[in-house]
Motif scaffolding. Sequence first.
Motif, PDB file in Angstrom:
ATOM      1  N   MET A  29      30.443   1.735 -25.495  1.00 31.06           N
ATOM      2  CA  MET A  29      31.668   1.427 -24.742  1.00 31.06           C
ATOM      3  C   MET A  29      32.836   2.209 -25.299  1.00 31.06           C
ATOM      4  O   MET A  29      33.047   2.263 -26.511  1.00 31.06           O
ATOM      5  CB  MET A  29      31.978  -0.069 -24.816  1.00 31.06           C
ATOM      6  N   ALA A  30      33.589   2.885 -24.432  1.00 30.91           N
ATOM      7  CA  ALA A  30      34.747   3.669 -24.884  1.00 30.91           C
ATOM      8  C   ALA A  30      35.849   2.744 -25.347  1.00 30.91           C
ATOM      9  O   ALA A  30      36.259   1.834 -24.636  1.00 30.91           O
ATOM     10  CB  ALA A  30      35.255   4.556 -23.742  1.00 30.91           C
ATOM     11  N   LEU A  31      36.329   2.954 -26.569  1.00 32.99           N
ATOM     12  CA  LEU A  31      37.388   2.137 -27.131  1.00 32.99           C
ATOM     13  C   LEU A  31      38.743   2.771 -26.887  1.00 32.99           C
ATOM     14  O   LEU A  31      38.848   3.968 -26.596  1.00 32.99           O
ATOM     15  CB  LEU A  31      37.152   1.961 -28.642  1.00 32.99           C
ATOM     16  N   LYS A  32      39.789   1.976 -27.016  1.00 37.45           N
ATOM     17  CA  LYS A  32      41.141   2.474 -26.834  1.00 37.45           C
ATOM     18  C   LYS A  32      41.547   3.355 -28.009  1.00 37.45           C
ATOM     19  O   LYS A  32      41.136   3.134 -29.142  1.00 37.45           O
ATOM     20  CB  LYS A  32      42.130   1.314 -26.698  1.00 37.45           C
ATOM     21  N   ASP A  33      42.335   4.376 -27.725  1.00 35.56           N
ATOM     22  CA  ASP A  33      42.849   5.233 -28.785  1.00 35.56           C
ATOM     23  C   ASP A  33      43.890   4.485 -29.593  1.00 35.56           C
ATOM     24  O   ASP A  33      44.740   3.793 -29.042  1.00 35.56           O
ATOM     25  CB  ASP A  33      43.496   6.497 -28.179  1.00 35.56           C
ATOM     26  N   GLU A  34      43.813   4.627 -30.893  1.00 35.09           N
ATOM     27  CA  GLU A  34      44.776   3.993 -31.772  1.00 35.09           C
ATOM     28  C   GLU A  34      45.447   5.061 -32.611  1.00 35.09           C
ATOM     29  O   GLU A  34      44.784   5.809 -33.314  1.00 35.09           O
ATOM     30  CB  GLU A  34      44.089   2.961 -32.679  1.00 35.09           C
ATOM     31  N   GLY A  35      46.763   5.142 -32.532  1.00 35.27           N
ATOM     32  CA  GLY A  35      47.508   6.085 -33.352  1.00 35.27           C
ATOM     33  C   GLY A  35      47.930   7.344 -32.626  1.00 35.27           C
ATOM     34  O   GLY A  35      48.860   8.020 -33.047  1.00 35.27           O
ATOM     35  N   LEU A  36      47.237   7.709 -31.505  1.00 26.76           N
ATOM     36  CA  LEU A  36      47.621   8.897 -30.754  1.00 26.76           C
ATOM     37  C   LEU A  36      48.819   8.568 -29.854  1.00 26.76           C
ATOM     38  O   LEU A  36      48.930   7.464 -29.334  1.00 26.76           O
ATOM     39  CB  LEU A  36      46.451   9.390 -29.890  1.00 26.76           C
ATOM     40  N   LYS A  37      49.702   9.532 -29.683  1.00 27.38           N
ATOM     41  CA  LYS A  37      50.907   9.322 -28.883  1.00 27.38           C
ATOM     42  C   LYS A  37      50.864  10.172 -27.611  1.00 27.38           C
ATOM     43  O   LYS A  37      50.377  11.299 -27.619  1.00 27.38           O
ATOM     44  CB  LYS A  37      52.156   9.672 -29.702  1.00 27.38           C
ATOM     45  N   ARG A  38      51.406   9.631 -26.517  1.00 29.39           N
ATOM     46  CA  ARG A  38      51.417  10.340 -25.236  1.00 29.39           C
ATOM     47  C   ARG A  38      52.651  11.238 -25.173  1.00 29.39           C
ATOM     48  O   ARG A  38      53.763  10.748 -24.994  1.00 29.39           O
ATOM     49  CB  ARG A  38      51.388   9.334 -24.075  1.00 29.39           C
ATOM     50  N   ARG A  39      52.428  12.544 -25.298  1.00 31.24           N
ATOM     51  CA  ARG A  39      53.526  13.497 -25.354  1.00 31.24           C
ATOM     52  C   ARG A  39      53.365  14.650 -24.366  1.00 31.24           C
ATOM     53  O   ARG A  39      54.226  15.514 -24.265  1.00 31.24           O
ATOM     54  CB  ARG A  39      53.638  14.081 -26.767  1.00 31.24           C
ATOM     55  N   ILE A  40      52.256  14.706 -23.640  1.00 34.71           N
ATOM     56  CA  ILE A  40      51.976  15.831 -22.752  1.00 34.71           C
ATOM     57  C   ILE A  40      52.333  15.472 -21.315  1.00 34.71           C
ATOM     58  O   ILE A  40      51.766  14.528 -20.741  1.00 34.71           O
ATOM     59  CB  ILE A  40      50.494  16.251 -22.834  1.00 34.71           C
ATOM     60  N   GLY A  41      53.266  16.224 -20.710  1.00 38.64           N
ATOM     61  CA  GLY A  41      53.646  16.024 -19.323  1.00 38.64           C
ATOM     62  C   GLY A  41      52.840  16.908 -18.392  1.00 38.64           C
ATOM     63  O   GLY A  41      51.908  17.604 -18.812  1.00 38.64           O
ATOM     64  N   VAL A  42      53.211  16.919 -17.104  1.00 37.30           N
ATOM     65  CA  VAL A  42      52.438  17.665 -16.112  1.00 37.30           C
ATOM     66  C   VAL A  42      52.489  19.171 -16.374  1.00 37.30           C
ATOM     67  O   VAL A  42      51.478  19.867 -16.199  1.00 37.30           O
ATOM     68  CB  VAL A  42      52.933  17.328 -14.683  1.00 37.30           C
ATOM     69  N   LEU A  43      53.637  19.698 -16.822  1.00 35.74           N
ATOM     70  CA  LEU A  43      53.725  21.135 -17.107  1.00 35.74           C
ATOM     71  C   LEU A  43      52.896  21.507 -18.332  1.00 35.74           C
ATOM     72  O   LEU A  43      52.230  22.550 -18.359  1.00 35.74           O
ATOM     73  CB  LEU A  43      55.186  21.545 -17.307  1.00 35.74           C
ATOM     74  N   GLY A  44      52.942  20.650 -19.358  1.00 31.09           N
ATOM     75  CA  GLY A  44      52.133  20.903 -20.546  1.00 31.09           C
ATOM     76  C   GLY A  44      50.653  20.862 -20.219  1.00 31.09           C
ATOM     77  O   GLY A  44      49.876  21.705 -20.692  1.00 31.09           O
ATOM     78  N   LEU A  45      50.230  19.902 -19.389  1.00 34.31           N
ATOM     79  CA  LEU A  45      48.828  19.800 -18.989  1.00 34.31           C
ATOM     80  C   LEU A  45      48.414  21.005 -18.154  1.00 34.31           C
ATOM     81  O   LEU A  45      47.343  21.584 -18.366  1.00 34.31           O
ATOM     82  CB  LEU A  45      48.608  18.512 -18.193  1.00 34.31           C
ATOM     83  N   SER A  46      49.275  21.413 -17.198  1.00 37.34           N
ATOM     84  CA  SER A  46      48.974  22.576 -16.365  1.00 37.34           C
ATOM     85  C   SER A  46      48.832  23.834 -17.212  1.00 37.34           C
ATOM     86  O   SER A  46      47.904  24.632 -17.027  1.00 37.34           O
ATOM     87  CB  SER A  46      50.074  22.772 -15.313  1.00 37.34           C
ATOM     88  N   ALA A  47      49.763  24.024 -18.156  1.00 41.46           N
ATOM     89  CA  ALA A  47      49.704  25.187 -19.048  1.00 41.46           C
ATOM     90  C   ALA A  47      48.439  25.149 -19.890  1.00 41.46           C
ATOM     91  O   ALA A  47      47.796  26.178 -20.120  1.00 41.46           O
ATOM     92  CB  ALA A  47      50.939  25.221 -19.946  1.00 41.46           C
ATOM     93  N   ASN A  48      48.064  23.959 -20.334  1.00 41.31           N
ATOM     94  CA  ASN A  48      46.857  23.797 -21.143  1.00 41.31           C
ATOM     95  C   ASN A  48      45.619  24.226 -20.359  1.00 41.31           C
ATOM     96  O   ASN A  48      44.755  24.956 -20.869  1.00 41.31           O
ATOM     97  CB  ASN A  48      46.734  22.328 -21.573  1.00 41.31           C
TER      98      ASN A  48
END
Length: 432
Positions: free
Chosen positions: A1-20
């Motif tokens: 079962m996939a567990l929730k991420d602990e300690g990671l922060k959400r910092r990537i927006g749509v432009l960052g994801l697109s560039a990635n």
Amino acid sequence: MALKDEGLKRRIGVLGLSANIINIIIGAGIFALPAIIASKMGATSIFAYLFCGLLIALVMLCFAEAGSRVNNTGGPYTYIETAFGDYAGFLGGVFVIVSALFADAAVSNALIDMLATTYPIFENNGMRLAFLFVILSGLALLNVIGLKQGIGLVKFNTVAKLIPLLLLITLGWKGVSIENLQFDSYPSLKTLGETSLILFFAFQGAETGLIVGGEIINPKRNVPRGIFISIVTVVGIYMLIQGVSQGVLGEDLPNFTAAPLAETAKAIFGSFGFTLLFLGAMISMFGYLSGSILNNPRVLYALSRDRVIPIKKLSRIHLSFTTPYISIIVYAALCFIIAASGSFKQLAVIASGSMLIIYFLVSLAVIRLRFKQKRHPAEFRIPGGLLVPLLSMGIILYFLYHLSKNEMIGTLIFIAALSLIFMVIKYFKTGQ
């Protein structure tokens, strides 16, 4: 079962994801691609780009829905694991890592080979190893220090690699001959299919850009948008590059398989153009590696987080930098070992076949998740019911069918070996 991420922060927006995603897809291949495609289809190559763009769009729509439903870090591994459990997740995760490691090793060596054409000192084995170590350890250190720094480098590399390509597209049309773009007949379905199979591998990469799902801001909205922006951008750039190259070099284009874009730029701008595209190719390869070291260690982290592999240290998050630092270091070390040994060529076919299997499993996971999970209003859902997932699965089976007998056997043996490893791991876990 996939567990929730602990300690990671959400910092990537749509432009960052697109560039990635764009940074990963537009790698070293585009700098050799036009000559290969022109040798098969000539001026009608444009149809292969349209056809392949449609195919990859179908697959990525499945990734978009799966990514909006399952937004933990791990990308395709997490989608498969959530839909089908530990065994499928284990296979999917290992396939992702294997494909990524061998691809990264190939690009690392291609980068050195290109340098060696101008600076022969890089033909020395000691210098090659030193360069590999500096590049991979440097990228690992940057991504350990922080996601912001890693995604910042990805954005920079994306812009840097696109500049020479966009210059070639916008300024190169002055050297285009309309006669070189004319054709009298349309390609056969067989030729179109064979050529699109090559292009399919050139379009791979969007799935890698989604591995950072646990660090994307508002993934239910930004994942579909990021995929749409990146796929449309890549298809447009690929088609325009093919058109300029074909229009400038005409029937001679297939003769420049080593560096067709550099030769195209040379024909238009002289030696400066050749140098510009030469540097562009190097930046593109480096950008590919920077994106890979950012994304792929997150799969190791996710496999450890979910206890699919019994190495708990891989899921540790750095207290100060909030990054999966051990997974990043281990991934970079494995990449260095494979690239240094050069033995990756023998397993390149298995790596390619494994990515097709991942695409198939993710498309299947979309169907499974629709029945397994209750729908939330904020989730992205592919229009047309099951049509898109089923079409994606059919297309992927078509590609797998065209693998050679030895390639199929090799892939099946690899799956059997992984299955045995999974059973051993599960036995020891239940025995504790």
